[in-house]
Design a protein around this motif. Structure first.
Motif, PDB file in Angstrom:
ATOM      1  N   VAL A 263       0.398   3.614   4.008  1.00 46.11           N
ATOM      2  CA  VAL A 263       0.696   2.255   3.120  1.00 46.11           C
ATOM      3  C   VAL A 263      -0.336   2.092   2.072  1.00 46.11           C
ATOM      4  O   VAL A 263      -1.396   1.992   2.308  1.00 46.11           O
ATOM      5  CB  VAL A 263       0.654   1.181   4.470  1.00 46.11           C
ATOM      6  CG1 VAL A 263       0.992  -0.191   3.593  1.00 46.11           C
ATOM      7  CG2 VAL A 263       1.597   1.399   5.419  1.00 46.11           C
ATOM      8  N   LYS A 264       0.350   2.095   0.984  1.00 43.74           N
ATOM      9  CA  LYS A 264      -0.276   1.305  -0.113  1.00 43.74           C
ATOM     10  C   LYS A 264       0.662   0.969  -1.266  1.00 43.74           C
ATOM     11  O   LYS A 264       1.959   1.530  -1.207  1.00 43.74           O
ATOM     12  CB  LYS A 264      -1.430   2.470  -0.700  1.00 43.74           C
ATOM     13  CG  LYS A 264      -0.718   3.574  -1.218  1.00 43.74           C
ATOM     14  CD  LYS A 264      -1.728   4.735  -1.710  1.00 43.74           C
ATOM     15  CE  LYS A 264      -0.655   6.221  -1.928  1.00 43.74           C
ATOM     16  NZ  LYS A 264      -1.855   7.044  -2.513  1.00 43.74           N
ATOM     17  N   VAL A 267       4.263   3.378  -3.112  1.00 43.52           N
ATOM     18  CA  VAL A 267       4.975   4.313  -2.475  1.00 43.52           C
ATOM     19  C   VAL A 267       6.261   3.589  -1.833  1.00 43.52           C
ATOM     20  O   VAL A 267       6.399   2.497  -1.867  1.00 43.52           O
ATOM     21  CB  VAL A 267       4.086   4.841  -1.141  1.00 43.52           C
ATOM     22  CG1 VAL A 267       2.596   5.682  -1.608  1.00 43.52           C
ATOM     23  CG2 VAL A 267       3.655   3.873  -0.254  1.00 43.52           C
ATOM     24  N   THR A 268       7.221   4.441  -1.394  1.00 36.78           N
ATOM     25  CA  THR A 268       8.427   3.812  -0.851  1.00 36.78           C
ATOM     26  C   THR A 268       8.337   3.514   0.778  1.00 36.78           C
ATOM     27  O   THR A 268       7.701   4.197   1.509  1.00 36.78           O
ATOM     28  CB  THR A 268       9.350   4.918  -1.119  1.00 36.78           C
ATOM     29  OG1 THR A 268       9.162   6.018  -0.287  1.00 36.78           O
ATOM     30  CG2 THR A 268       9.580   5.259  -2.804  1.00 36.78           C
ATOM     31  N   TYR A 269       9.071   2.745   1.033  1.00 37.46           N
ATOM     32  CA  TYR A 269       9.251   2.480   2.444  1.00 37.46           C
ATOM     33  C   TYR A 269       9.678   3.764   3.205  1.00 37.46           C
ATOM     34  O   TYR A 269       9.293   3.969   4.231  1.00 37.46           O
ATOM     35  CB  TYR A 269      10.074   1.146   2.760  1.00 37.46           C
ATOM     36  CG  TYR A 269       9.528  -0.117   2.310  1.00 37.46           C
ATOM     37  CD1 TYR A 269       8.641  -0.657   2.945  1.00 37.46           C
ATOM     38  CD2 TYR A 269      10.021  -0.479   1.219  1.00 37.46           C
ATOM     39  CE1 TYR A 269       8.037  -1.927   2.454  1.00 37.46           C
ATOM     40  CE2 TYR A 269       9.279  -1.653   0.685  1.00 37.46           C
ATOM     41  CZ  TYR A 269       8.279  -2.465   1.501  1.00 37.46           C
ATOM     42  OH  TYR A 269       7.806  -3.561   0.958  1.00 37.46           O
ATOM     43  N   GLY A 270      10.545   4.449   2.439  1.00 36.59           N
ATOM     44  CA  GLY A 270      11.175   5.611   3.380  1.00 36.59           C
ATOM     45  C   GLY A 270       9.799   6.631   3.702  1.00 36.59           C
ATOM     46  O   GLY A 270       9.903   7.279   4.527  1.00 36.59           O
ATOM     47  N   GLY A 318       1.258  -7.654  -1.078  1.00 36.13           N
ATOM     48  CA  GLY A 318       1.770  -9.036  -0.470  1.00 36.13           C
ATOM     49  C   GLY A 318       2.988  -8.860   0.715  1.00 36.13           C
ATOM     50  O   GLY A 318       3.166  -9.999   1.072  1.00 36.13           O
ATOM     51  N   ALA A 319       3.513  -7.758   0.556  1.00 36.97           N
ATOM     52  CA  ALA A 319       4.577  -7.373   1.507  1.00 36.97           C
ATOM     53  C   ALA A 319       3.865  -7.524   3.001  1.00 36.97           C
ATOM     54  O   ALA A 319       2.706  -6.991   3.219  1.00 36.97           O
ATOM     55  CB  ALA A 319       5.344  -6.051   1.147  1.00 36.97           C
ATOM     56  N   VAL A 320       4.674  -7.713   3.880  1.00 33.61           N
ATOM     57  CA  VAL A 320       4.250  -7.822   5.322  1.00 33.61           C
ATOM     58  C   VAL A 320       5.265  -7.126   6.190  1.00 33.61           C
ATOM     59  O   VAL A 320       6.442  -7.852   6.040  1.00 33.61           O
ATOM     60  CB  VAL A 320       3.662  -9.414   5.941  1.00 33.61           C
ATOM     61  CG1 VAL A 320       3.386  -8.998   7.312  1.00 33.61           C
ATOM     62  CG2 VAL A 320       2.746  -9.850   5.121  1.00 33.61           C
ATOM     63  N   PHE A 321       5.132  -6.146   7.083  1.00 34.65           N
ATOM     64  CA  PHE A 321       5.900  -5.628   7.765  1.00 34.65           C
ATOM     65  C   PHE A 321       5.554  -4.969   8.970  1.00 34.65           C
ATOM     66  O   PHE A 321       4.293  -4.888   9.053  1.00 34.65           O
ATOM     67  CB  PHE A 321       6.842  -4.530   7.160  1.00 34.65           C
ATOM     68  CG  PHE A 321       6.032  -3.445   6.420  1.00 34.65           C
ATOM     69  CD1 PHE A 321       5.942  -2.178   7.015  1.00 34.65           C
ATOM     70  CD2 PHE A 321       5.553  -3.570   5.064  1.00 34.65           C
ATOM     71  CE1 PHE A 321       5.237  -1.235   6.525  1.00 34.65           C
ATOM     72  CE2 PHE A 321       4.749  -2.504   4.507  1.00 34.65           C
ATOM     73  CZ  PHE A 321       4.373  -1.444   5.078  1.00 34.65           C
ATOM     74  N   LEU A 342      -0.362  -5.921   6.061  1.00 36.91           N
ATOM     75  CA  LEU A 342      -0.174  -6.454   5.131  1.00 36.91           C
ATOM     76  C   LEU A 342      -0.574  -5.311   4.022  1.00 36.91           C
ATOM     77  O   LEU A 342      -1.484  -4.416   4.008  1.00 36.91           O
ATOM     78  CB  LEU A 342      -1.055  -7.625   4.843  1.00 36.91           C
ATOM     79  CG  LEU A 342      -1.430  -8.102   3.572  1.00 36.91           C
ATOM     80  CD1 LEU A 342      -0.170  -9.047   2.938  1.00 36.91           C
ATOM     81  CD2 LEU A 342      -2.627  -8.899   3.701  1.00 36.91           C
ATOM     82  N   VAL A 343       0.349  -5.205   2.969  1.00 42.50           N
ATOM     83  CA  VAL A 343       0.003  -4.223   1.505  1.00 42.50           C
ATOM     84  C   VAL A 343      -0.790  -5.162   0.993  1.00 42.50           C
ATOM     85  O   VAL A 343      -0.746  -6.202   0.484  1.00 42.50           O
ATOM     86  CB  VAL A 343       1.411  -3.901   0.990  1.00 42.50           C
ATOM     87  CG1 VAL A 343       1.130  -3.154  -0.219  1.00 42.50           C
ATOM     88  CG2 VAL A 343       2.320  -3.462   2.007  1.00 42.50           C
ATOM     89  N   THR A 344      -2.079  -4.738   0.825  1.00 40.74           N
ATOM     90  CA  THR A 344      -2.929  -5.113  -0.258  1.00 40.74           C
ATOM     91  C   THR A 344      -3.006  -4.439  -1.840  1.00 40.74           C
ATOM     92  O   THR A 344      -2.214  -3.505  -2.084  1.00 40.74           O
ATOM     93  CB  THR A 344      -4.399  -5.040   0.346  1.00 40.74           C
ATOM     94  OG1 THR A 344      -4.808  -3.707   0.137  1.00 40.74           O
ATOM     95  CG2 THR A 344      -4.416  -5.208   1.873  1.00 40.74           C
ATOM     96  N   GLU A 345      -3.552  -4.927  -2.491  1.00 41.95           N
ATOM     97  CA  GLU A 345      -3.711  -4.410  -3.813  1.00 41.95           C
ATOM     98  C   GLU A 345      -4.208  -2.945  -3.947  1.00 41.95           C
ATOM     99  O   GLU A 345      -3.739  -2.110  -4.603  1.00 41.95           O
ATOM    100  CB  GLU A 345      -4.636  -5.127  -4.753  1.00 41.95           C
ATOM    101  CG  GLU A 345      -4.370  -6.582  -5.002  1.00 41.95           C
ATOM    102  CD  GLU A 345      -2.900  -6.693  -6.012  1.00 41.95           C
ATOM    103  OE1 GLU A 345      -2.499  -5.696  -6.648  1.00 41.95           O
ATOM    104  OE2 GLU A 345      -2.598  -7.885  -5.985  1.00 41.95           O
ATOM    105  N   THR A 346      -4.753  -2.424  -2.841  1.00 40.02           N
ATOM    106  CA  THR A 346      -5.312  -1.336  -2.892  1.00 40.02           C
ATOM    107  C   THR A 346      -4.987  -0.243  -1.653  1.00 40.02           C
ATOM    108  O   THR A 346      -5.377   0.743  -1.477  1.00 40.02           O
ATOM    109  CB  THR A 346      -6.952  -1.021  -2.883  1.00 40.02           C
ATOM    110  OG1 THR A 346      -7.527  -1.932  -1.866  1.00 40.02           O
ATOM    111  CG2 THR A 346      -7.769  -1.902  -4.195  1.00 40.02           C
TER     112      THR A 346
END
Length: 362
Positions: A263-264, A267-270, A318-321, A342-346
Motif C-alpha cells: 500500500v502506497k 499504486v492501484t487497488y488491483g 487519505g483513503a481508508v479501506f 490508511l493511505v498516507t503521503e508516503t
C-alpha cells in the motif's frame, strides 16, 4: 462542512450542473453536520450554483436541524404536505440540469421528482460524492481510529467469554452488549462468530453450535461511533489445530502482510489484491480465496473503493479501506485476518493493532 460544500459546488460548476439534490442522510450529515434518520419522510439538501443551499427537513426535525446544520436556510414540511411541491418552490423557477444520487433514489421517488421538478436533464452525483468522500480528513481519520479502538476493546474483553462449550450466539450477544457498554453507537454490521466447520463459510451465520477443542474460531465485528465505522476480523485456535489449519493460518497472515506492504499512493487497488492473492496461490489455496481483498471504510462500513484484482483506480493519500484475505476449506475450516488501513503521503498506517499471530484460547 463549508469546505466540503465549496468543493462540491466547484464540481457542479465544472460538470455544468445547475442544482444538486442530496437525499442520502449520511451525505446530508457529511455536508451540513445535521444527522437524521428520516425513515420514510423526505430529507434533502438542495445545492445551487446561483443561490444559497437549502436544507429541506420534516417539521419534527426542525429544531435539531437548526442546532446542528451549517446550512442555515432550512425549509420544513408537515406529514400532510407533498415534499416535492416544497422542493419545487425552493427551486424558484426553471431547474435546468439537476444532479441526483442514482444509487440512493428509489424509482418511486424519482418519478415524483420528475413530476414536480421540470429539469432539462438529470445527472448522477454519485461519482463526484464518492471522490469527495474517499479522501478522509484528519478529523474523519480520528473518528475512525476511535471506532477501531472501541471494537478492539470489545474483542479483547469478549474473548474472555470464549471457550469450549460456549455457543456462537452466546458470544455474539456478549460482543454486542460490550459494544454498547464501552460507548459504541451500534454494530456496523451483523456481528459474526463462527466456529469449527462453520469458519469455512465466508459469510456464515452464527448459530447454536458450541465451541469444541481443535476448532478454528473466527470473529468478524465492527462498530459505529461518532458517525464512522470500524471492521476487524481475527481467527483463533481452540486448543491444538490440525497441521493443515495451521498452514492455512500462516498463509493468510503472510497474504495480509504482503498486501499491507504494497500500500502506497499511486499504486492501484488491483495491485494490492494481487499482492495478497499471489501468496495464497503459491501456497496452493488460490481457489479457496473466494472474495475481494477488501472495501472502503468510513461513514459506511462498505463504501468505495472495492479492493479487487480488476480495480485499476489509483490509491490516494487519505483513503481508508480494509485488507482481509481469507482461505476457506471444507472439512478443515477457514481463516480470515482483517485490518483497517490508511493511505498516507508516503505509504500506509495500519489502524488496527490487535495481535495477528496465531493465538490459542479456551
Amino acid at each position: 462542512m463549508h469546505e466540503r460544500l465549496n468543493t462540491l459546488l466547484q464540481s457542479m460548476n465544472a460538470q455544468g450542473w445547475d442544482h444538486a439534490l442530496i437525499t442520502d442522510p449520511k451525505h446530508v450529515y457529511y455536508l451540513t453536520g445535521f444527522a437524521s434518520d428520516p425513515h420514510e419522510r423526505f430529507l434533502g439538501l438542495l445545492l445551487s450554483t446561483a443561490s444559497e443551499p437549502v436544507l429541506i427537513v420534516p417539521a419534527l426535525d426542525a429544531a435539531a436541524a437548526e442546532a446542528a446544520s451549517s446550512v442555515k436556510h432550512i425549509v420544513t414540511h408537515q406529514d400532510t404536505d407533498n415534499p416535492y411541491v416544497v422542493l419545487q418552490h425552493a427551486l424558484r423557477g426553471s431547474a435546468g440540469t439537476v444532479a441526483v444520487e442514482k444509487d440512493q433514489l428509489t424509482v418511486s421517488r424519482f418519478e415524483q421528482l420528475q413530476q414536480h421538478v421540470k429539469a432539462s436533464a438529470f445527472k448522477d452525483a454519485g461519482p463526484v460524492l464518492r471522490e469527495l468522500r474517499v479522501r478522509k480528513s484528519a478529523e474523519e481519520v480520528s473518528l475512525i481510529k476511535h471506532a477501531v479502538k472501541l471494537v478492539e476493546d470489545v474483542l479483547r474483553q469478549g474473548l474472555k467469554k470464549a471457550g469450549i462449550g460456549v455457543s456462537e450466539l452466546e458470544l455474539v450477544a456478549e460482543l454486542e452488549y460490550l459494544m454498547k457498554k464501552l460507548g459504541a453507537d451500534a454494530p456496523s454490521f451483523a456481528t459474526m462468530v463462527l466456529s469449527g466447520p462453520n469458519t469455512a463459510l465466508p459469510h456464515g451465520v452464527p448459530g447454536s453450535r458450541r465451541i469444541e477443542a481443535g476448532d478454528l474460531l473466527m470473529f468478524d465485528l465492527g462498530v459505529y461511533a461518532g458517525g464512522y465505522a470500524s471492521d476487524i476480523t481475527r481467527t483463533f485456535a481452540v486448543g491444538d489445530l490440525k497441521p493443515e489449519a495451521v498452514r492455512i493460518y500462516d498463509t493468510v497472515l503472510a497474504a495480509n502482510q504482503a498486501a499491507i506492504q504494497a500500500v502506497k499512493p499511486g499504486v492501484t487497488y488491483g495491485s494490492i489484491d494481487r499482492a495478497a492473492r499471489t501468496v495464497i496461490e503459491h501456497a496452493g489455496y488460490g481457489p479457496a480465496f473466494v472474495h475481494r481483498l477488501g472495501h472502503g471504510l468510513g461513514m459506511d462500513v462498505h463504501e468505495y473503493p472495492s479492493v479487487h484484482g480488476l480495480n485499476e483506480d489509483v490509491l490516494q493519500a487519505g483513503a481508508v479501506f480494509t485488507i482481509e484475505p481469507g482461505v476457506y476449506v471444507q472439512d478443515v475450516g477457514g481463516v480470515r485476518i482483517e485490518d483497517d488501513v490508511l493511505v498516507t503521503e508516503t505509504g500506509v498506517e495500519v489502524l488496527t493493532s490487535f495481535p495477528k499471530e496465531l493465538t490459542v484460547i479456551g
